[in-house]
Design a protein around this motif. Sequence first.
Motif, mmCIF file in Angstrom:
data_model
loop_
_atom_site.group_PDB
_atom_site.id
_atom_site.type_symbol
_atom_site.label_atom_id
_atom_site.label_comp_id
_atom_site.label_asym_id
_atom_site.label_seq_id
_atom_site.Cartn_x
_atom_site.Cartn_y
_atom_site.Cartn_z
ATOM 1 N N THR A 121 0.843 -1.191 0.000
ATOM 2 C CA THR A 121 0.000 0.000 0.000
ATOM 3 C C THR A 121 0.877 1.239 0.000
ATOM 4 O O THR A 121 1.856 1.319 0.723
ATOM 5 C CB THR A 121 -0.899 0.004 1.257
ATOM 6 N N CYS A 122 0.494 2.235 -0.803
ATOM 7 C CA CYS A 122 1.254 3.484 -0.857
ATOM 8 C C CYS A 122 1.014 4.281 0.424
ATOM 9 O O CYS A 122 -0.109 4.345 0.920
ATOM 10 C CB CYS A 122 0.827 4.277 -2.082
ATOM 11 N N ARG A 123 2.087 4.912 0.938
ATOM 12 C CA ARG A 123 1.959 5.708 2.167
ATOM 13 C C ARG A 123 1.162 6.982 1.946
ATOM 14 O O ARG A 123 0.586 7.526 2.884
ATOM 15 C CB ARG A 123 3.354 6.122 2.658
ATOM 16 N N HIS A 124 1.182 7.510 0.715
ATOM 17 C CA HIS A 124 0.571 8.816 0.467
ATOM 18 C C HIS A 124 -0.869 8.702 -0.020
ATOM 19 O O HIS A 124 -1.739 9.396 0.476
ATOM 20 C CB HIS A 124 1.406 9.602 -0.545
ATOM 21 N N CYS A 125 -1.132 7.835 -1.009
ATOM 22 C CA CYS A 125 -2.490 7.774 -1.565
ATOM 23 C C CYS A 125 -3.259 6.545 -1.082
ATOM 24 O O CYS A 125 -4.426 6.388 -1.415
ATOM 25 C CB CYS A 125 -2.440 7.795 -3.086
ATOM 26 N N PHE A 126 -2.632 5.682 -0.297
ATOM 27 C CA PHE A 126 -3.258 4.494 0.285
ATOM 28 C C PHE A 126 -3.809 3.532 -0.763
ATOM 29 O O PHE A 126 -4.733 2.771 -0.485
ATOM 30 C CB PHE A 126 -4.355 4.873 1.286
ATOM 31 N N VAL A 132 6.259 4.150 -1.539
ATOM 32 C CA VAL A 132 5.625 5.242 -2.275
ATOM 33 C C VAL A 132 5.405 4.756 -3.706
ATOM 34 O O VAL A 132 6.330 4.256 -4.340
ATOM 35 C CB VAL A 132 6.512 6.510 -2.260
ATOM 36 N N CYS A 133 4.176 4.909 -4.219
ATOM 37 C CA CYS A 133 3.903 4.464 -5.588
ATOM 38 C C CYS A 133 4.537 5.436 -6.579
ATOM 39 O O CYS A 133 4.917 6.554 -6.218
ATOM 40 C CB CYS A 133 2.400 4.334 -5.825
ATOM 41 N N VAL A 134 4.666 5.009 -7.851
ATOM 42 C CA VAL A 134 5.379 5.838 -8.828
ATOM 43 C C VAL A 134 4.659 7.167 -9.055
ATOM 44 O O VAL A 134 5.299 8.205 -9.230
ATOM 45 C CB VAL A 134 5.578 5.088 -10.172
ATOM 46 N N ARG A 135 3.327 7.156 -9.046
ATOM 47 C CA ARG A 135 2.591 8.398 -9.291
ATOM 48 C C ARG A 135 2.843 9.409 -8.173
ATOM 49 O O ARG A 135 3.180 10.567 -8.428
ATOM 50 C CB ARG A 135 1.088 8.117 -9.422
ATOM 51 N N CYS A 136 2.730 8.959 -6.897
ATOM 52 C CA CYS A 136 3.012 9.858 -5.777
ATOM 53 C C CYS A 136 4.479 10.260 -5.768
ATOM 54 O O CYS A 136 4.808 11.401 -5.429
ATOM 55 C CB CYS A 136 2.641 9.196 -4.454
ATOM 56 N N GLY A 137 5.374 9.334 -6.147
ATOM 57 C CA GLY A 137 6.801 9.643 -6.188
ATOM 58 C C GLY A 137 7.097 10.767 -7.161
ATOM 59 O O GLY A 137 7.868 11.683 -6.856
HETATM 60 ZN ZN LIG Z 1 0.602 6.715 -4.005
#
Ligand SMILES: [Zn+2]
Length: 128
Positions: A3-8, A26-31
């Motif tokens: 699970t991404c820390r920022h967008c869950f 962190v997922c690539v989009r949030c990164g």
């Molecule tokens: Zn994310």
Amino acid sequence: MPTCRHCFSTYPRNYFIHGVGPRAQVCVRCGVEKGLVTEEEAPTLFNNSQKNARFGIVARRYSFFLYLPILWIFWSVSLSEVNPWGMYFLIALILLTLLTPLWFIYRASQFSGDMARLTPAYDRPEGH
Ligand SMILES: [Zn+2]
């Protein structure tokens, strides 16, 4: 799936950036949005044309299941009383309903091939 820390959101492992500290989980989009990586460093981030092409393929694959109920409703509301076209339409509709799952299964390999063609190449780094 992590699970991404920022967008869950949950994604497969190759849609996450690599690193520790602020770059962990962190997922690539949030990164890319938060400036942790550049777009060139994130090969699995889809650009707009890739996104549209992938959506088109998915829509083409599943649109049958949207049209069939609409056709059935159309037949039951307006065509079922009409002779003989209501009967002809019903026969065509039954054939279409029976053939749709077969067509869906038949086209599965084409679908996965198209999706693979639109998925960027990705090498999993050491230790991941
Ligand atoms: Zn994310």
